[in-house]
Scaffold this motif. Structure first.
Motif, PDB file in Angstrom:
ATOM      1  N   LEU A  14      34.437  24.261  21.704  1.00  8.10           N
ATOM      2  CA  LEU A  14      34.743  24.895  20.418  1.00  8.10           C
ATOM      3  C   LEU A  14      34.503  23.932  19.250  1.00  8.10           C
ATOM      4  CD1 LEU A  14      37.951  26.964  21.251  1.00  8.10           C
ATOM      5  CD2 LEU A  14      35.668  27.827  20.730  1.00  8.10           C
ATOM      6  N   TRP A  15      34.853  22.679  19.447  1.00 10.06           N
ATOM      7  CA  TRP A  15      34.594  21.681  18.402  1.00 10.06           C
ATOM      8  C   TRP A  15      33.090  21.559  18.140  1.00 10.06           C
ATOM      9  CZ3 TRP A  15      31.799  17.132  18.322  1.00 10.06           C
ATOM     10  CH2 TRP A  15      31.988  16.314  17.188  1.00 10.06           C
ATOM     11  N   ALA A  16      32.290  21.498  19.220  1.00 10.56           N
ATOM     12  CA  ALA A  16      30.838  21.398  19.063  1.00 10.56           C
ATOM     13  C   ALA A  16      30.277  22.647  18.393  1.00 10.56           C
ATOM     14  CB  ALA A  16      30.181  21.192  20.425  1.00 10.56           C
ATOM     15  N   SER A  17      30.812  23.801  18.766  1.00 14.31           N
ATOM     16  CA  SER A  17      30.357  25.049  18.160  1.00 14.31           C
ATOM     17  C   SER A  17      30.626  25.076  16.662  1.00 14.31           C
ATOM     18  CB  SER A  17      31.051  26.238  18.836  1.00 14.31           C
ATOM     19  OG  SER A  17      30.716  27.449  18.211  1.00 14.31           O
ATOM     20  N   LEU A  18      31.800  24.562  16.273  1.00  9.71           N
ATOM     21  CA  LEU A  18      32.162  24.545  14.857  1.00  9.71           C
ATOM     22  C   LEU A  18      31.308  23.545  14.077  1.00  9.71           C
ATOM     23  CD1 LEU A  18      34.222  25.645  12.758  1.00  9.71           C
ATOM     24  CD2 LEU A  18      35.664  23.679  13.314  1.00  9.71           C
ATOM     25  N   ARG A  19      31.078  22.372  14.661  1.00  9.81           N
ATOM     26  CA  ARG A  19      30.336  21.321  13.967  1.00  9.81           C
ATOM     27  C   ARG A  19      28.828  21.559  13.958  1.00  9.81           C
ATOM     28  NH1 ARG A  19      33.391  18.085  10.653  1.00  9.81           N
ATOM     29  NH2 ARG A  19      35.397  17.639  11.639  1.00  9.81           N
ATOM     30  N   LEU A  20      28.292  22.076  15.064  1.00 11.35           N
ATOM     31  CA  LEU A  20      26.843  22.180  15.220  1.00 11.35           C
ATOM     32  C   LEU A  20      26.332  23.600  15.045  1.00 11.35           C
ATOM     33  CD1 LEU A  20      26.508  19.890  18.378  1.00 11.35           C
ATOM     34  CD2 LEU A  20      26.298  19.237  15.969  1.00 11.35           C
ATOM     35  N   ASP A  21      27.237  24.538  14.826  1.00 12.62           N
ATOM     36  CA  ASP A  21      26.872  25.951  14.653  1.00 12.62           C
ATOM     37  C   ASP A  21      26.104  26.472  15.870  1.00 12.62           C
ATOM     38  OD1 ASP A  21      26.809  28.393  13.360  1.00 12.62           O
ATOM     39  OD2 ASP A  21      24.918  27.972  12.339  1.00 12.62           O
ATOM     40  N   THR A  22      26.669  26.206  17.056  1.00 14.01           N
ATOM     41  CA  THR A  22      26.081  26.677  18.308  1.00 14.01           C
ATOM     42  C   THR A  22      26.949  27.790  18.885  1.00 14.01           C
ATOM     43  OG1 THR A  22      27.291  24.925  19.488  1.00 14.01           O
ATOM     44  CG2 THR A  22      25.018  24.453  18.829  1.00 14.01           C
ATOM     45  N   PRO A  23      26.413  28.608  19.809  1.00 13.97           N
ATOM     46  CA  PRO A  23      27.222  29.669  20.426  1.00 13.97           C
ATOM     47  C   PRO A  23      28.428  29.072  21.152  1.00 13.97           C
ATOM     48  CG  PRO A  23      24.897  29.981  20.902  1.00 13.97           C
ATOM     49  CD  PRO A  23      25.025  28.625  20.277  1.00 13.97           C
ATOM     50  N   ALA A  24      29.593  29.672  20.947  1.00 15.26           N
ATOM     51  CA  ALA A  24      30.831  29.078  21.470  1.00 15.26           C
ATOM     52  C   ALA A  24      30.901  29.116  22.992  1.00 15.26           C
ATOM     53  CB  ALA A  24      32.040  29.792  20.863  1.00 15.26           C
ATOM     54  N   GLY A  25      30.613  30.276  23.606  1.00 15.37           N
ATOM     55  CA  GLY A  25      30.705  30.387  25.058  1.00 15.37           C
ATOM     56  C   GLY A  25      29.805  29.404  25.790  1.00 15.37           C
ATOM     57  N   PRO A  26      28.502  29.404  25.497  1.00 12.83           N
ATOM     58  CA  PRO A  26      27.626  28.414  26.138  1.00 12.83           C
ATOM     59  C   PRO A  26      28.016  26.970  25.823  1.00 12.83           C
ATOM     60  CG  PRO A  26      26.318  30.198  25.223  1.00 12.83           C
ATOM     61  CD  PRO A  26      27.718  30.418  24.756  1.00 12.83           C
ATOM     62  N   SER A  27      28.556  26.716  24.630  1.00 15.68           N
ATOM     63  CA  SER A  27      28.979  25.359  24.282  1.00 15.68           C
ATOM     64  C   SER A  27      30.128  24.900  25.170  1.00 15.68           C
ATOM     65  CB  SER A  27      29.400  25.296  22.810  1.00 15.68           C
ATOM     66  OG  SER A  27      28.317  25.572  21.954  1.00 15.68           O
ATOM     67  N   ILE A  28      31.039  25.816  25.490  1.00 13.25           N
ATOM     68  CA  ILE A  28      32.167  25.480  26.371  1.00 13.25           C
ATOM     69  C   ILE A  28      31.660  25.123  27.761  1.00 13.25           C
ATOM     70  CG2 ILE A  28      34.174  26.450  27.549  1.00 13.25           C
ATOM     71  CD1 ILE A  28      34.721  28.072  24.988  1.00 13.25           C
ATOM     72  N   VAL A  29      30.744  25.931  28.291  1.00 12.41           N
ATOM     73  CA  VAL A  29      30.199  25.652  29.621  1.00 12.41           C
ATOM     74  C   VAL A  29      29.377  24.374  29.618  1.00 12.41           C
ATOM     75  CG1 VAL A  29      28.720  26.530  31.455  1.00 12.41           C
ATOM     76  CG2 VAL A  29      30.256  28.087  30.260  1.00 12.41           C
ATOM     77  N   ALA A  30      28.618  24.143  28.540  1.00 15.88           N
ATOM     78  CA  ALA A  30      27.847  22.902  28.432  1.00 15.88           C
ATOM     79  C   ALA A  30      28.769  21.688  28.400  1.00 15.88           C
ATOM     80  CB  ALA A  30      26.978  22.935  27.178  1.00 15.88           C
ATOM     81  N   ALA A  31      29.916  21.815  27.724  1.00 14.51           N
ATOM     82  CA  ALA A  31      30.884  20.717  27.698  1.00 14.51           C
ATOM     83  C   ALA A  31      31.436  20.456  29.095  1.00 14.51           C
ATOM     84  CB  ALA A  31      32.023  21.049  26.729  1.00 14.51           C
ATOM     85  N   ALA A  32      31.714  21.537  29.837  1.00 12.10           N
ATOM     86  CA  ALA A  32      32.192  21.375  31.220  1.00 12.10           C
ATOM     87  C   ALA A  32      31.137  20.678  32.073  1.00 12.10           C
ATOM     88  CB  ALA A  32      32.539  22.739  31.814  1.00 12.10           C
ATOM     89  N   ALA A  33      29.868  21.054  31.880  1.00 13.47           N
ATOM     90  CA  ALA A  33      28.781  20.409  32.622  1.00 13.47           C
ATOM     91  C   ALA A  33      28.666  18.934  32.247  1.00 13.47           C
ATOM     92  CB  ALA A  33      27.460  21.136  32.356  1.00 13.47           C
ATOM     93  N   GLY A  34      28.864  18.628  30.965  1.00 16.70           N
ATOM     94  CA  GLY A  34      28.827  17.237  30.536  1.00 16.70           C
ATOM     95  C   GLY A  34      29.921  16.404  31.174  1.00 16.70           C
TER      96      GLY A  34
END
Length: 260
Positions: free
Chosen positions: A229-249
């Motif tokens: 959610l933080w990445a989505s807010l800062r980078l204007d990326t889709p929230a759902g995929p950003s959450i999964v990408a963070a989990a993958a990271g």
């Protein structure tokens, strides 16, 4: 406080994280990743039915996810190969769902919200339903914990102890269908299984007991929600995929430390 859409999104994500940790651990132990995919992909058909008949998205998705879970369990109990059946049903359910949703005009323009989630649009009613459903699934898993754990780790031992593995598989199927229905607004039908599997897979390498793995998976899922959610807010990326990408990271970082 709940008037802030970002706070609502965070609370919704944490509600899913709370239940994704323990349920995802059972999915990993039982090697049910494709089972989760098949159930999640069927959610799109549930969305089409919900919009077509003007009923709750959660209700339609839950009914179709439950039907898919029951169908898979029935086919497997008849001796069908698990991986083959899951592969056929998973992709067939997604294709049929996408065809069905094309007949619903109001869904065409917002299809990505159902495929990848729209957590930032979660309302108060959605939030209450997500947390109520998550609490129900957690209560179910806690009630059946020992039976589920024994049946997941060793079915022969479970039968020797008087536990029917088929019953415990059915309990997990019901829990999985509920979580799929709850998660459709958060991460979407294509990413639900990733939210279940990735935190649990990460926790598996960091834990020395099943209970510790469940706790670590919940924490990792919660961290992924916050980071995504933080990445989505800062980078204007889709929230759902950003959450999964963070989990993958987080998973990749954990693997790097393990190898070091």
């Amino acid at each position: 406080m709940l008037d802030d859409f970002f706070i609502r999104a965070m609370l919704a994500g944490l509600g899913i994280a709370a239940v994704a940790g323990p349920l995802g651990s059972f999915v990993v132990w039982r090697r049910m990743a494709y089972f989760g995919d098949a159930t999640a992909h069927a959610a799109i058909l549930g969305v089409a039915i919900s919009l077509g008949f003007q009923i709750s998205i959660y209700a339609g998705t839950l009914l179709v996810a439950l039907a898919m879970a029951m169908a898979i369990s029935a086919l497997v109990s008849r001796g069908q190969a698990m991986d083959t059946m899951l592969g056929v049903l998973s992709h067939s359910a997604l294709a049929v769902g996408l065809v069905a949703i094309s007949f619903v005009p109001q869904a065409r323009s917002d299809l990505s919200a159902y495929l990848f989630g729209d957590i930032l649009a979660v309302g108060r009613a959605d939030l209450a339903l997500i947390w109520a459903g998550a609490a129900g699934v957690l209560a179910l898993l806690a009630w059946r914990w020992q039976r589920l754990l024994t049946a997941s780790l060793n079915e022969e031992l479970a039968m020797a102890a008087g536990i029917d593995p088929r019953t415990e598989r059915l309990v997990l199927s019901i829990a999985l269908a509920i979580v799929v229905a709850l998660s459709i607004r958060v991460v979407g039908s294509l990413l639900i299984s990733a939210m279940l599997i990735v935190p649990a897979a990460t926790a598996r390498g960091l834990s020395r007991s099943p209970e510790r793995m469940v706790g670590n998976a919940m924490l990792i899922a919660a961290a992924a929600v916050m980071a995504g959610l933080w990445a989505s807010l800062r980078l204007d990326t889709p929230a759902g995929p950003s959450i999964v990408a963070a989990a993958a990271g987080i998973f990749m970082i954990s693997q790097a430390f393990r190898r070091a």
